[in-house]
Design a protein around this motif. Sequence first.
Motif, mmCIF file in Angstrom:
data_model
loop_
_atom_site.group_PDB
_atom_site.id
_atom_site.type_symbol
_atom_site.label_atom_id
_atom_site.label_comp_id
_atom_site.label_asym_id
_atom_site.label_seq_id
_atom_site.Cartn_x
_atom_site.Cartn_y
_atom_site.Cartn_z
ATOM 1 N N HIS A 10 0.833 -1.200 0.000
ATOM 2 C CA HIS A 10 0.000 0.000 0.000
ATOM 3 C C HIS A 10 0.866 1.247 0.000
ATOM 4 C CE1 HIS A 10 -3.379 -2.597 0.881
ATOM 5 N NE2 HIS A 10 -2.829 -2.981 2.007
ATOM 6 N N LEU A 11 0.471 2.227 -0.794
ATOM 7 C CA LEU A 11 1.148 3.514 -0.826
ATOM 8 C C LEU A 11 0.280 4.538 -0.102
ATOM 9 C CD1 LEU A 11 3.487 5.257 -1.955
ATOM 10 C CD2 LEU A 11 1.956 5.836 -3.838
ATOM 11 N N PHE A 12 0.886 5.216 0.846
ATOM 12 C CA PHE A 12 0.220 6.298 1.555
ATOM 13 C C PHE A 12 0.947 7.589 1.193
ATOM 14 C CE2 PHE A 12 -0.428 2.449 3.995
ATOM 15 C CZ PHE A 12 -1.799 2.456 4.171
ATOM 16 N N HIS A 13 0.224 8.674 1.125
ATOM 17 C CA HIS A 13 0.823 9.942 0.734
ATOM 18 C C HIS A 13 0.282 11.070 1.594
ATOM 19 C CE1 HIS A 13 -3.018 10.128 -1.331
ATOM 20 N NE2 HIS A 13 -2.876 11.438 -1.297
ATOM 21 N N HIS A 14 1.022 12.160 1.584
ATOM 22 C CA HIS A 14 0.587 13.376 2.258
ATOM 23 C C HIS A 14 0.905 14.545 1.339
ATOM 24 C CE1 HIS A 14 -0.121 16.396 5.291
ATOM 25 N NE2 HIS A 14 1.026 16.935 4.973
ATOM 26 N N LEU A 15 -0.089 15.360 1.081
ATOM 27 C CA LEU A 15 0.099 16.590 0.333
ATOM 28 C C LEU A 15 0.067 17.741 1.324
ATOM 29 C CD1 LEU A 15 -2.392 16.025 -2.631
ATOM 30 C CD2 LEU A 15 0.049 15.596 -2.596
ATOM 31 N N SER A 16 0.959 18.676 1.158
ATOM 32 C CA SER A 16 0.997 19.844 2.018
ATOM 33 C C SER A 16 -0.327 20.587 1.966
ATOM 34 C CB SER A 16 2.137 20.760 1.559
ATOM 35 O OG SER A 16 2.112 21.959 2.297
ATOM 36 N N ASN A 17 -0.753 21.138 3.094
ATOM 37 C CA ASN A 17 -1.985 21.926 3.128
ATOM 38 C C ASN A 17 -1.814 23.266 2.427
ATOM 39 O OD1 ASN A 17 -3.408 20.025 4.575
ATOM 40 N ND2 ASN A 17 -2.864 20.896 6.551
ATOM 41 N N HIS A 18 -0.569 23.663 2.253
ATOM 42 C CA HIS A 18 -0.300 24.963 1.646
ATOM 43 C C HIS A 18 0.518 24.769 0.382
ATOM 44 C CE1 HIS A 18 0.336 29.246 1.417
ATOM 45 N NE2 HIS A 18 1.615 29.014 1.219
ATOM 46 N N ASP A 20 2.119 27.107 -2.724
ATOM 47 C CA ASP A 20 2.313 28.412 -3.334
ATOM 48 C C ASP A 20 3.351 28.295 -4.433
ATOM 49 O OD1 ASP A 20 4.883 28.555 -2.133
ATOM 50 O OD2 ASP A 20 4.088 29.590 -0.387
ATOM 51 N N SER A 21 3.670 29.415 -5.068
ATOM 52 C CA SER A 21 4.552 29.374 -6.230
ATOM 53 C C SER A 21 5.980 28.962 -5.884
ATOM 54 C CB SER A 21 4.547 30.719 -6.953
ATOM 55 O OG SER A 21 4.935 31.746 -6.069
ATOM 56 N N SER A 22 6.331 28.926 -4.580
ATOM 57 C CA SER A 22 7.672 28.456 -4.202
ATOM 58 C C SER A 22 7.740 26.935 -4.157
ATOM 59 C CB SER A 22 8.090 29.038 -2.849
ATOM 60 O OG SER A 22 7.262 28.542 -1.814
ATOM 61 N N GLY A 23 6.609 26.264 -4.168
ATOM 62 C CA GLY A 23 6.608 24.804 -4.197
ATOM 63 C C GLY A 23 5.599 24.189 -3.262
ATOM 64 N N MET A 24 5.535 22.872 -3.359
ATOM 65 C CA MET A 24 4.599 22.090 -2.555
ATOM 66 C C MET A 24 5.265 20.768 -2.215
ATOM 67 S SD MET A 24 0.996 20.725 -3.940
ATOM 68 C CE MET A 24 0.092 19.506 -3.075
ATOM 69 N N PHE A 25 5.257 20.419 -0.931
ATOM 70 C CA PHE A 25 5.847 19.150 -0.518
ATOM 71 C C PHE A 25 4.866 18.005 -0.682
ATOM 72 C CE2 PHE A 25 9.074 21.639 1.699
ATOM 73 C CZ PHE A 25 10.192 20.886 1.401
ATOM 74 N N LEU A 59 9.846 17.919 -3.241
ATOM 75 C CA LEU A 59 9.372 19.288 -3.385
ATOM 76 C C LEU A 59 9.027 19.520 -4.842
ATOM 77 C CD1 LEU A 59 8.828 22.118 -2.252
ATOM 78 C CD2 LEU A 59 11.250 22.643 -2.656
ATOM 79 N N LEU A 60 7.764 19.739 -5.110
ATOM 80 C CA LEU A 60 7.290 20.039 -6.454
ATOM 81 C C LEU A 60 7.378 21.550 -6.631
ATOM 82 C CD1 LEU A 60 5.998 18.937 -9.046
ATOM 83 C CD2 LEU A 60 3.776 19.157 -7.926
ATOM 84 N N GLU A 61 8.292 21.977 -7.483
ATOM 85 C CA GLU A 61 8.568 23.403 -7.655
ATOM 86 C C GLU A 61 8.041 23.917 -8.990
ATOM 87 O OE1 GLU A 61 12.670 24.381 -5.616
ATOM 88 O OE2 GLU A 61 12.893 22.666 -6.983
ATOM 89 N N GLY A 62 8.011 25.234 -9.113
ATOM 90 C CA GLY A 62 7.672 25.867 -10.375
ATOM 91 C C GLY A 62 6.187 25.866 -10.707
ATOM 92 N N LEU A 63 5.353 25.813 -9.693
ATOM 93 C CA LEU A 63 3.906 25.791 -9.935
ATOM 94 C C LEU A 63 3.377 27.213 -10.115
ATOM 95 C CD1 LEU A 63 2.868 23.188 -7.224
ATOM 96 C CD2 LEU A 63 3.020 22.821 -9.694
#
Length: 97
Positions: A10-18, A20-25, A59-63
């Motif tokens: 099983h894969l579990f994930h967490h997306l940051s609650n915030h 912004d244009s600096s990125g998202m964990f 860190l997903l950047e460049g959004l």
Amino acid sequence: QRDVTETGVHLFHHLSNHADSSGMFLDFYAKNVMEGSNFFVRVIADQNQFDLPLNKAFLLEGLAKENHGIRIQLVDKNGTVVDGPFNDTGVIRVDVE
């Protein structure tokens, strides 16, 4: 196998609650995956695909400041999504401020 089991992969994930244009964990944890396996996480953000190691934050950047589609999948060495109830999120919509 589509049921949650104690021995299933099983894969579990967490997306940051915030986001912004600096990125998202994005954070991932794979349960019942043997060390040294060839499983990995595939993240598809809009039309961009990232193949990532298990159990490490990313860190997903460049959004741009808009709505984005993010999909998270547990994938085997052949590029096939591993069967299981948590192993493919479908598209998750995220607003970037």
